[in-house]
Design a protein around this motif. Structure first.
Motif, PDB file in Angstrom:
ATOM      1  N   THR A 199       0.837  -1.203   0.000  1.00 41.81           N
ATOM      2  CA  THR A 199       0.000   0.000   0.000  1.00 41.81           C
ATOM      3  C   THR A 199       0.871   1.251   0.000  1.00 41.81           C
ATOM      4  O   THR A 199       1.891   1.300   0.680  1.00 41.81           O
ATOM      5  N   PRO A 200       0.460   2.275  -0.755  1.00 41.64           N
ATOM      6  CA  PRO A 200       1.223   3.523  -0.786  1.00 41.64           C
ATOM      7  C   PRO A 200       1.011   4.350   0.486  1.00 41.64           C
ATOM      8  O   PRO A 200       0.107   4.055   1.271  1.00 41.64           O
ATOM      9  N   SER A 201       1.859   5.384   0.655  1.00 38.04           N
ATOM     10  CA  SER A 201       1.832   6.141   1.921  1.00 38.04           C
ATOM     11  C   SER A 201       0.628   7.077   2.053  1.00 38.04           C
ATOM     12  O   SER A 201       0.152   7.325   3.149  1.00 38.04           O
ATOM     13  N   GLY A 202       0.128   7.595   0.925  1.00 43.35           N
ATOM     14  CA  GLY A 202      -0.964   8.574   1.013  1.00 43.35           C
ATOM     15  C   GLY A 202      -2.309   7.894   1.212  1.00 43.35           C
ATOM     16  O   GLY A 202      -2.415   6.682   1.101  1.00 43.35           O
ATOM     17  N   THR A 203      -3.354   8.714   1.522  1.00 45.77           N
ATOM     18  CA  THR A 203      -4.695   8.127   1.587  1.00 45.77           C
ATOM     19  C   THR A 203      -5.297   8.143   0.200  1.00 45.77           C
ATOM     20  O   THR A 203      -5.145   9.110  -0.531  1.00 45.77           O
ATOM     21  N   LEU A 204      -5.971   7.084  -0.152  1.00 45.34           N
ATOM     22  CA  LEU A 204      -6.657   7.032  -1.431  1.00 45.34           C
ATOM     23  C   LEU A 204      -8.148   6.961  -1.144  1.00 45.34           C
ATOM     24  O   LEU A 204      -8.741   5.896  -1.124  1.00 45.34           O
ATOM     25  N   ALA A 206      -0.588   3.828 -20.864  1.00 46.49           N
ATOM     26  CA  ALA A 206      -0.674   5.257 -20.536  1.00 46.49           C
ATOM     27  C   ALA A 206       0.057   5.547 -19.221  1.00 46.49           C
ATOM     28  O   ALA A 206       0.758   6.546 -19.097  1.00 46.49           O
ATOM     29  N   CYS A 207      -0.099   4.667 -18.219  1.00 45.59           N
ATOM     30  CA  CYS A 207       0.546   4.892 -16.923  1.00 45.59           C
ATOM     31  C   CYS A 207       2.053   4.712 -17.037  1.00 45.59           C
ATOM     32  O   CYS A 207       2.826   5.454 -16.450  1.00 45.59           O
ATOM     33  N   ARG A 208       2.464   3.715 -17.779  1.00 48.10           N
ATOM     34  CA  ARG A 208       3.898   3.447 -17.961  1.00 48.10           C
ATOM     35  C   ARG A 208       4.578   4.670 -18.563  1.00 48.10           C
ATOM     36  O   ARG A 208       5.653   5.079 -18.139  1.00 48.10           O
ATOM     37  N   GLU A 209       3.925   5.266 -19.561  1.00 46.90           N
ATOM     38  CA  GLU A 209       4.506   6.414 -20.244  1.00 46.90           C
ATOM     39  C   GLU A 209       4.775   7.555 -19.271  1.00 46.90           C
ATOM     40  O   GLU A 209       5.770   8.245 -19.374  1.00 46.90           O
ATOM     41  N   ILE A 210       3.831   7.730 -18.332  1.00 50.23           N
ATOM     42  CA  ILE A 210       3.944   8.852 -17.403  1.00 50.23           C
ATOM     43  C   ILE A 210       4.892   8.529 -16.250  1.00 50.23           C
ATOM     44  O   ILE A 210       5.585   9.401 -15.748  1.00 50.23           O
ATOM     45  N   THR A 211       4.921   7.280 -15.836  1.00 49.56           N
ATOM     46  CA  THR A 211       5.690   6.943 -14.633  1.00 49.56           C
ATOM     47  C   THR A 211       7.199   6.957 -14.894  1.00 49.56           C
ATOM     48  O   THR A 211       7.975   7.158 -13.983  1.00 49.56           O
ATOM     49  N   ASP A 212       7.613   6.742 -16.131  1.00 50.14           N
ATOM     50  CA  ASP A 212       9.055   6.682 -16.392  1.00 50.14           C
ATOM     51  C   ASP A 212       9.742   8.029 -16.277  1.00 50.14           C
ATOM     52  O   ASP A 212       9.125   9.041 -16.399  1.00 50.14           O
ATOM     53  N   VAL A 245       7.947   2.806  -6.076  1.00 52.97           N
ATOM     54  CA  VAL A 245       8.204   1.365  -6.103  1.00 52.97           C
ATOM     55  C   VAL A 245       6.889   0.594  -6.005  1.00 52.97           C
ATOM     56  O   VAL A 245       6.617  -0.333  -6.775  1.00 52.97           O
ATOM     57  N   VAL A 246       6.044   1.015  -5.059  1.00 51.93           N
ATOM     58  CA  VAL A 246       4.746   0.361  -4.873  1.00 51.93           C
ATOM     59  C   VAL A 246       3.932   0.431  -6.161  1.00 51.93           C
ATOM     60  O   VAL A 246       3.349  -0.553  -6.618  1.00 51.93           O
ATOM     61  N   TRP A 247       3.914   1.601  -6.760  1.00 53.27           N
ATOM     62  CA  TRP A 247       3.108   1.836  -7.956  1.00 53.27           C
ATOM     63  C   TRP A 247       3.610   1.007  -9.136  1.00 53.27           C
ATOM     64  O   TRP A 247       2.837   0.355  -9.839  1.00 53.27           O
ATOM     65  N   LEU A 248       4.936   0.996  -9.332  1.00 52.77           N
ATOM     66  CA  LEU A 248       5.491   0.223 -10.444  1.00 52.77           C
ATOM     67  C   LEU A 248       5.180  -1.262 -10.276  1.00 52.77           C
ATOM     68  O   LEU A 248       4.808  -1.947 -11.233  1.00 52.77           O
ATOM     69  N   GLU A 249       5.311  -1.726  -9.050  1.00 53.23           N
ATOM     70  CA  GLU A 249       5.042  -3.139  -8.797  1.00 53.23           C
ATOM     71  C   GLU A 249       3.575  -3.463  -9.108  1.00 53.23           C
ATOM     72  O   GLU A 249       3.257  -4.476  -9.732  1.00 53.23           O
ATOM     73  N   TYR A 250       2.700  -2.556  -8.695  1.00 48.91           N
ATOM     74  CA  TYR A 250       1.277  -2.751  -8.960  1.00 48.91           C
ATOM     75  C   TYR A 250       0.989  -2.753 -10.464  1.00 48.91           C
ATOM     76  O   TYR A 250       0.245  -3.593 -10.971  1.00 48.91           O
ATOM     77  N   LEU A 251       1.619  -1.806 -11.167  1.00 48.89           N
ATOM     78  CA  LEU A 251       1.430  -1.733 -12.623  1.00 48.89           C
ATOM     79  C   LEU A 251       1.835  -3.046 -13.289  1.00 48.89           C
ATOM     80  O   LEU A 251       1.104  -3.586 -14.124  1.00 48.89           O
ATOM     81  N   GLU A 252       3.002  -3.532 -12.895  1.00 46.57           N
ATOM     82  CA  GLU A 252       3.536  -4.719 -13.565  1.00 46.57           C
ATOM     83  C   GLU A 252       2.780  -5.990 -13.199  1.00 46.57           C
ATOM     84  O   GLU A 252       2.546  -6.846 -14.045  1.00 46.57           O
ATOM     85  N   THR A 253       2.425  -6.122 -11.916  1.00 52.29           N
ATOM     86  CA  THR A 253       1.820  -7.394 -11.510  1.00 52.29           C
ATOM     87  C   THR A 253       0.307  -7.418 -11.698  1.00 52.29           C
ATOM     88  O   THR A 253      -0.264  -8.483 -11.903  1.00 52.29           O
ATOM     89  N   VAL A 254      -0.348  -6.263 -11.612  1.00 51.46           N
ATOM     90  CA  VAL A 254      -1.812  -6.284 -11.673  1.00 51.46           C
ATOM     91  C   VAL A 254      -2.343  -5.649 -12.960  1.00 51.46           C
ATOM     92  O   VAL A 254      -3.033  -6.308 -13.745  1.00 51.46           O
TER      93      VAL A 254
END
Ligand SMILES: Nc1ncnc2c1ncn2[C@@H]1O[C@H](COP(=O)(O)OP(=O)(O)OP(=O)(O)O)[C@@H](O)[C@H]1O
Ligand SMILES: [Mg+2]
Length: 361
Positions: free
Chosen positions: A282-287, A355-361, A333-342
């Protein structure tokens, strides 16, 4: 005139609903309340009036929570709305005071710098010097004004206020009066006066309420939405009305995009995928729903002004990444892992992944 306001108060925006409710409301109203407790909770939760008029729901969630909040305000105890950020504490407080007092503007914003004057009273120094202490030289706070007018006073972010200043509320809540020793007088509250405070679960450590003050509040906890369906409905309703208010020339967002955003938020918040099979960090912020609303809002603006007016994954990617990645190192790190695995593996989500990959790099 009101058409050009950026944001209307609840009592302005929903004037017609409040009027219709008052017209049809036959139940007993506590002294100085504009509506009965039943009608107040109908205003919050929505419903159909006997004459067929539809009241829109403002709060989506457990009905009982709102009933308890309203019932509390009809007693001599004040109401404390507690919850993680973005769970509609401020929102509920505004609508409750609009329905009960017809006025949601008696508000003290709690900050680390909130002084006692903001809760009690201050002085107009020019007059004080010219005339000495007099009632005319007194600068009253929203709390005093609501005592005098028998309305609901709102205190936002109560736990951010320094403890000694918070305690200025104790006399108000227990004696229902505010002494003004300089003038040898006191302001006594009229019936209908009460206080709604909001506080953040996450900030609780900041300035814990004294137990004397805590005892004068009934606490109602506003939870994050129980089901996806509820959360999707919250986001959908709010985005629709925001889109209208901002006059965005975009189509109402496809339910599909909202569902995807809500799914991502719920999974990251809960630390597990919707099917319960994969654990994720889970990421640090509230969602909260509030963040989901702003992701969709931002996406709509992008779609309207730089796209073809239809919300697509390119439009929501930036908002998503911004909402999730609050800490540039850990959350990334959390976000990239989520993108790749889920996200990457999910059927029909390839566009969003790209679209997310393009922005996250
Ligand atoms: N259950 C819900 N029903 C309707 N709207 C909701 C709900 N949960 C969140 N929202 C929406 O989320 C947005 C943010 O809510 P609000 O500002 O009241 O949060 P808050 O709890 O006061 O957060 P903070 O602790 O950051 O002050 C509002 O636009 C509100 O409409
Ligand atoms: Mg708030």
């Amino acid at each position: 005139m009101s058409a050009s306001l950026l944001r209307e108060h609840s009592e302005q925006q929903f004037a017609e609903e409040l009027h219709e409710l008052a017209q049809t409301d036959r139940r007993t109203r506590p002294p100085n309340w504009k509506l009965s407790p039943w009608a107040v909770s109908t205003f919050l939760l929505g419903g159909q009036l006997p004459n067929g008029f539809e009241v829109t729901p403002k709060y989506i969630g457990n009905r009982r929570i709102i009933e308890i909040a309203v019932a509390t305000l009809a007693t001599d105890r004040a109401l404390l709305l507690l919850g993680v950020p973005g769970t509609a504490k401020t929102w509920v407080s505004e609508h409750l005071s609009a329905a009960i007092s017809g006025d949601s503007t008696m508000i003290v914003q709690g900050t680390a710098g909130t002084s006692e004057e903001a809760i009690r009273y201050g002085w107009n120094y020019a007059r004080l010097l010219a005339e000495g202490p007099s009632a005319q030289a007194l600068v009253t706070s929203p709390v005093i004004r609501s005592m005098q007018e028998g309305k609901i006073a709102r205190v936002e972010e109560l736990t951010r206020i320094p403890s000694d200043v918070q305690d200025a509320l104790i006399t108000v809540l227990s004696e229902k009066a505010m002494p003004v020793p300089e003038l040898n007088m006191e302001v006594q509250a009229i019936k209908g006066f009460n206080v709604i405070a909001t506080a953040n679960n996450r900030d609780r450590g900041v300035n814990e309420l004294s137990s004397a003050l805590k005892r004068r509040f009934n606490t109602v906890i506003l939870p994050t939405p129980a089901t996806d369906k509820e959360e999707v409905e919250i986001v959908q309703r709010r985005v629709e009305s925001l889109g209208r208010a901002l006059e965005l020339p975009a189509e109402p967002p496809a339910l599909e995009e909202i569902r995807r955003i809500v799914t991502i938020f719920r999974e990251l918040r809960g630390g597990v995928t919707a099917d319960g099979k994969t654990k994720i960090k889970t990421p640090s912020g509230t969602l909260s729903p509030a963040e989901a609303i702003s992701v969709v809002g931002q996406g709509l603006s992008l779609a309207a002004h730089f796209g073809d007016g239809v919300l697509r994954s390119e439009d929501i990617a930036a908002g998503l990444v911004g909402a999730v990645v609050k800490d540039p190192v850990q959350d990334r790190v959390v976000w990239l892992e989520y993108l790749e695995t889920v996200v990457k593996e999910r059927n029909g989500w390839k566009d969003l992944y790209r679209a997310c990959r393009e922005i996250t790099d």
